[in-house]
Design an enzyme around this catalytic site. Structure first.
Site, PDB file in Angstrom:
ATOM      1  N   LYS A  77      14.381   8.602  45.041  1.00 26.23           N
ATOM      2  CA  LYS A  77      15.258   8.832  43.901  1.00 26.23           C
ATOM      3  C   LYS A  77      16.394   7.814  43.906  1.00 26.23           C
ATOM      4  CE  LYS A  77      17.813  12.802  41.911  1.00 26.23           C
ATOM      5  NZ  LYS A  77      18.180  14.218  42.181  1.00 26.23           N
ATOM      6  N   SER A 151      16.820  16.611  37.017  1.00 20.26           N
ATOM      7  CA  SER A 151      17.465  15.678  37.938  1.00 20.26           C
ATOM      8  C   SER A 151      16.468  14.772  38.636  1.00 20.26           C
ATOM      9  CB  SER A 151      18.354  16.397  38.954  1.00 20.26           C
ATOM     10  OG  SER A 151      18.991  15.453  39.783  1.00 20.26           O
ATOM     11  N   SER A 175      16.825  20.870  42.194  1.00 21.92           N
ATOM     12  CA  SER A 175      16.318  19.605  41.669  1.00 21.92           C
ATOM     13  C   SER A 175      15.233  18.935  42.511  1.00 21.92           C
ATOM     14  CB  SER A 175      17.472  18.620  41.470  1.00 21.92           C
ATOM     15  OG  SER A 175      18.355  19.108  40.493  1.00 21.92           O
TER      16      SER A 175
END
Length: 468
Positions: A77, A151, A175
């Site tokens: 991420k 997210s 998330s």
């Protein structure tokens, strides 16, 4: 080269691909090229990557064998710092930001021999509800008109579309678990403090956690093994030894006590097809030898509001100074959320923290009676993508608090490990999920339950209908 065609390598599990790399049947370079080719062909449909590190990945093929992640192409991420590689946090405000150091979890992946393919799309600053995504709206591989998750959307979309072998996500209020649930994946929110957060852009210091999103519990265990462990420079890091999570997968669930959370199953207002899928999954655990019983924790009905209050007010404190000078550069939804939190009275945070303590106490008391608690991760399959920014009504605002976060929130406010696994599909072929929760440091136990379930079901191995 193995008899498997290169185009099929991305569809192998981390464990399967790792074995081929260990025996020399596939090289890390071949595996990396297979994923890069698939990213070039498929990611235009799902917008899962912000930055693809093609040359860095090609040059990163590790030398001496380092373990199960050796040569495995992974992605993280874009909330996690990467040395010399743009890290945007999903925001135009940080679009050209290039850190000098890797986040600890990124460094640990590299030490384990994993190959970093790139940085994955997310909502702005990981706050979960931004409308505008500078790199494009991430889309769910199971249905491109739907949301892949809140997210950590790119982490789920990339893994579900087989654009990385596994991914790292971050879970504050759900998330990791919610994207895993909506995208048909296995996602772990670890025990708080079991993974270092140094080098990770924070939202809520007391709830942020880093965990893997993968196709299976086995892949989850292998990925998690690489990132878990004490960091002496993270003051909230646990200092105990890291278990052998792959070994802990074995043993099954025979004799294990499984508690079905009444407030989220029998009284959860689930649609009939969702409740049927959850009850079938629980029955399967019973057939594997677990003792199933109902547990009741009425206070969990307050968890969504408590989680959102604390998260938003913590996030507002993080962004307070920049909001003074650059407020117009934030996404509309992010801006409204943070400004609302700034204007929220301190008494609300005080009350939320008191209720948080009661929620944690109640959940831990329930876990004294059972080994794990199970419930849906989400009451529905993936929703349609929003078509415009903003909250349209009071009902809309209430649904955001009492909806999916009310299924995940109790366990982040209690700082407990929670794992989401696929357990069926809706009539529209959208994944549905089971959430498994345990006591602090029971991460291995959760993956063991999931692994036992996945040995006798195939929900986790199904592929989305992408045009590839």
């Amino acid at each position: 080269m193995t008899s498997i065609q290169r185009s099929e390598l991305p569809f192998l599990s981390v464990a399967e691909l790792g074995r081929l790399i260990r025996t020399g049947e596939v090289s890390p370079v071949e595996a990396t090229e297979a994923f890069l080719e698939r990213i070039d062909r498929i990611d235009g449909q799902v917008n899962s990557y912000i930055t693809v590190c093609r040359e860095e990945a090609r040059q990163a093929a590790p030398g001496q064998y380092r373990g199960p992640l050796h040569g495995i192409p992974v992605a993280v991420k874009d909330q996690f710092d990467t040395a010399g590689i743009r890290t945007t946090y999903g925001s135009a405000l940080e679009w050209d930001h290039v850190p000098n150091e890797d986040a600890v979890v990124v460094a640990k992946l590299k030490e384990a021999g994993a190959v970093l393919l790139g940085k994955l799309n997310l909502s702005e600053f990981a706050l979960g509800e931004s409308f505008h995504h500078p790199a494009g709206q991430p889309r769910n591989p199971w249905d491109l008109s739907r949301n892949p998750g809140i997210s950590s959307s790119g982490s789920a979309a990339a893994t579900a579309a087989f654009l990385c072998a596994s991914a790292l996500a971050e879970d504050t209020g759900g998330s990791t678990r919610i994207p895993a649930a909506w995208s048909g994946l296995t996602g772990l929110r670890p025990t708080w403090g079991l993974v270092s957060r140094r080098g990770v852009a924070g939202v809520s210091w007391s709830m942020d956690t880093v965990g893997p999103i993968t196709h299976s519990a086995e892949d989850c265990a292998l990925t998690f093994q690489a990132i878990a462990g004490h960091d002496p420079q993270d003051p909230y890091s646990w200092s105990g030894p890291v278990p052998d999570y792959a070994r802990e997968l074995q043993g099954g669930v025979d004799g294990m006590r499984v508690g079905v959370l009444r407030e989220k199953v029998a009284e959860g207002g689930l649609e009939p097809q969702v409740r049927q899928v959850i009850e079938s999954a629980v029955a399967q655990l019973g057939e594997l030898g677990a003792t199933v019983q109902e547990v009741s924790i009425p206070i969990v009905e307050n968890a969504g509001a408590v989680s959102k209050c604390i998260t938003d007010m913590d996030g507002a404190a993080v962004h307070y100074e920049r909001l003074k000078t650059r407020i117009a550069e934030y996404d509309h939804n992010t801006r409204v959320r943070l400004l609302t939190a700034i204007l929220t009275p301190a008494q609300a945070l005080y009350k939320a923290q008191k209720v948080r303590t009661l929620i944690r106490q109640a959940v831990l008391e329930a876990l004294d009676e059972v080994d794990v608690i199970v419930l849906p991760t989400s009451p529905t399959g993936a929703p349609l993508l929003p078509t415009e920014a903003g909250i349209k009504s009071q009902d809309d605002a209430r649904s955001r608090i009492s909806g999916v976060r009310n299924f995940t929130g109790a366990f982040n406010v209690a700082n407990l490990p929670a794992l989401s696994i696929p357990c069926g599909f809706t009539e529209d072929n959208l994944p549905l999920s089971l959430q498994i929760v345990g006591k602090p440091m029971a991460d291995g136990l959760l993956m063991r339950v999931a692994h036992a379930y996945q040995q006798v079901t195939d929900w986790h191995s199904r592929r989305p209908p992408l045009g590839d």
